[in-house]
Design an enzyme around this catalytic site. Structure first.
Site, PDB file in Angstrom:
ATOM      1  N   SER A  15       0.605  -1.457   0.022  1.00  0.00           N
ATOM      2  CA  SER A  15       0.020  -0.150   0.103  1.00  0.00           C
ATOM      3  C   SER A  15       0.899   1.158  -0.026  1.00  0.00           C
ATOM      4  O   SER A  15       1.957   1.379   0.742  1.00  0.00           O
ATOM      5  CB  SER A  15      -0.989  -0.067   1.231  1.00  0.00           C
ATOM      6  OG  SER A  15      -1.683   1.433   1.385  1.00  0.00           O
ATOM      7  N   LYS A  67     -13.673  -4.096   2.374  1.00  0.00           N
ATOM      8  CA  LYS A  67     -14.405  -2.973   2.263  1.00  0.00           C
ATOM      9  C   LYS A  67     -16.047  -3.266   2.600  1.00  0.00           C
ATOM     10  O   LYS A  67     -16.829  -2.257   3.123  1.00  0.00           O
ATOM     11  CB  LYS A  67     -14.393  -2.339   0.616  1.00  0.00           C
ATOM     12  CG  LYS A  67     -12.990  -1.789   0.462  1.00  0.00           C
ATOM     13  CD  LYS A  67     -13.218  -1.138  -0.858  1.00  0.00           C
ATOM     14  CE  LYS A  67     -11.822  -0.487  -1.308  1.00  0.00           C
ATOM     15  NZ  LYS A  67     -11.668   0.065  -2.288  1.00  0.00           N
ATOM     16  N   ASN A  88     -14.296   2.589   1.969  1.00  0.00           N
ATOM     17  CA  ASN A  88     -12.937   2.359   2.003  1.00  0.00           C
ATOM     18  C   ASN A  88     -12.430   3.451   3.071  1.00  0.00           C
ATOM     19  O   ASN A  88     -11.061   3.738   3.165  1.00  0.00           O
ATOM     20  CB  ASN A  88     -12.305   2.858   1.023  1.00  0.00           C
ATOM     21  CG  ASN A  88     -12.637   4.265   0.400  1.00  0.00           C
ATOM     22  OD1 ASN A  88     -13.539   5.086   0.727  1.00  0.00           O
ATOM     23  ND2 ASN A  88     -11.499   4.846  -0.333  1.00  0.00           N
ATOM     24  N   ASP A 103     -13.705   6.343  -3.284  1.00  0.00           N
ATOM     25  CA  ASP A 103     -13.063   5.933  -4.579  1.00  0.00           C
ATOM     26  C   ASP A 103     -13.741   6.599  -5.727  1.00  0.00           C
ATOM     27  O   ASP A 103     -13.032   7.011  -6.652  1.00  0.00           O
ATOM     28  CB  ASP A 103     -13.499   4.170  -4.596  1.00  0.00           C
ATOM     29  CG  ASP A 103     -12.554   3.422  -3.797  1.00  0.00           C
ATOM     30  OD1 ASP A 103     -11.397   3.902  -3.440  1.00  0.00           O
ATOM     31  OD2 ASP A 103     -12.947   2.461  -3.422  1.00  0.00           O
ATOM     32  N   ALA A 130     -16.796  -5.759 -13.082  1.00  0.00           N
ATOM     33  CA  ALA A 130     -18.097  -5.405 -12.008  1.00  0.00           C
ATOM     34  C   ALA A 130     -17.870  -5.802 -10.616  1.00  0.00           C
ATOM     35  O   ALA A 130     -18.736  -6.120 -10.015  1.00  0.00           O
ATOM     36  CB  ALA A 130     -19.073  -6.665 -12.664  1.00  0.00           C
ATOM     37  N   GLY A 231      -4.116   5.653 -12.839  1.00  0.00           N
ATOM     38  CA  GLY A 231      -4.615   4.962 -11.581  1.00  0.00           C
ATOM     39  C   GLY A 231      -3.991   5.763 -10.178  1.00  0.00           C
ATOM     40  O   GLY A 231      -4.576   6.001  -9.202  1.00  0.00           O
TER      41      GLY A 231
END
Length: 268
Positions: A15, A67, A88, A103, A130, A231
């Site tokens: 992370s 989450k 989140n 997000d 999805a 991203g």
């Protein structure tokens, strides 16, 4: 007293959230710590939430696979979290737990930063995938007025997402799924097999992945002259409201992207 916060998921060692938040903490001169909390099971994550309720933590960012568990454990949830059914961001206060989902904010912030001319209102956009990331993206884009098309290998999962998010979200299949779309968002955890030659000139292509920063999809899109959105912009974008919610002030203006790029080993 030092404010304690962090991020939890499994795995979590990769992370970048501790680097991002620590950069802002240092720039703001706060007496605070933001660290990664490993939780190898749902039970371990629940125990971490108990520590938060007991006052050991001010806030916690949450990543996969917790989450939905974070959302279910909350005493209060935001509209954004309720829309996507996950959270989140958790903020602990007087033994209570507030949940939010940033997000979608991160996605819209990334688009505004790297594709400022894009307007999705009343236009078609395509999301590849999805899962949870796709759900957050679909929710944010639907709220922005877009007509969202979901392209996913598993139709059942796509149908559930479309049913949950309402008439602005539909399932699409085949090459015609991309016709007229002004934005393509890759929310898959695997490399997508997308022929960018199918995309209209002017289409914006976003990849939620940031390892590598220049993904093969973005490289192909840019080689065709399309605008690419990475991203990392979304990661930093979703962190800003988290910082504000946890520490009670806006994230300071600093070179956070440059520091993250240095960690990733990419050129700015």
């Amino acid at each position: 007293m030092t404010i304690q916060a962090g991020v939890s998921g499994h795995p979590i060692a990769h992370s970048l959230s501790p680097l991002i938040h620590t950069t802002w903490i240092e720039a703001a001169g706060l007496d605070a710590r933001y660290v990664a909390h490993g939780a190898e099971s749902a039970e371990a994550f629940a125990a971490l939430l108990d520590r938060g309720r007991a006052g050991e933590l001010r806030g916690l960012n949450v990543t996969a696979p917790y989450k939905e568990q974070a959302f279910a454990a909350a005493d209060e949830v935001s509209d954004a979290a309720r829309l996507v059914g996950s959270a989140n961001l958790l903020v602990f206060e007087n033994g209570r737990l507030r949940a939010d989902s940033t997000d979608g904010y991160g996605l819209m912030n990334a688009l505004a930063e790297q594709a400022p001319a894009l307007d999705v209102a009343g236009r078609s956009v395509v999301i590849l995938g999805a899962g949870g990331a796709a759900r957050a993206a679909a929710g944010a884009l639907a709220l922005a007025g877009a007509q969202v098309r979901i392209v996913n290998r598993s139709r059942d999962r796509a149908e559930r997402l479309a049913a949950d998010l309402g008439p602005a979200v539909a399932i699409a299949e085949g090459s015609t799924a991309f016709s007229g779309a002004v934005l393509i968002v890759n929310a898959l955890s695997v490399r997508p097999d997308l022929d960018v030659g199918l995309l209209d000139v002017g289409t914006v292509v976003m990849d939620m992945t940031y390892r590598p920063l220049e993904t093969p999809l973005l490289a192909r899109a840019r080689a065709r002259g399309l605008i690419g959105v990475d991203g990392l912009a979304m990661l930093i974008g979703q962190a800003r409201p988290s910082f504000e919610a946890i520490f009670g002030r806006a994230a300071p203006a600093t070179d956070v992207r440059e520091r993250v790029l240095a960690r990733l080993g990419d050129a700015a």
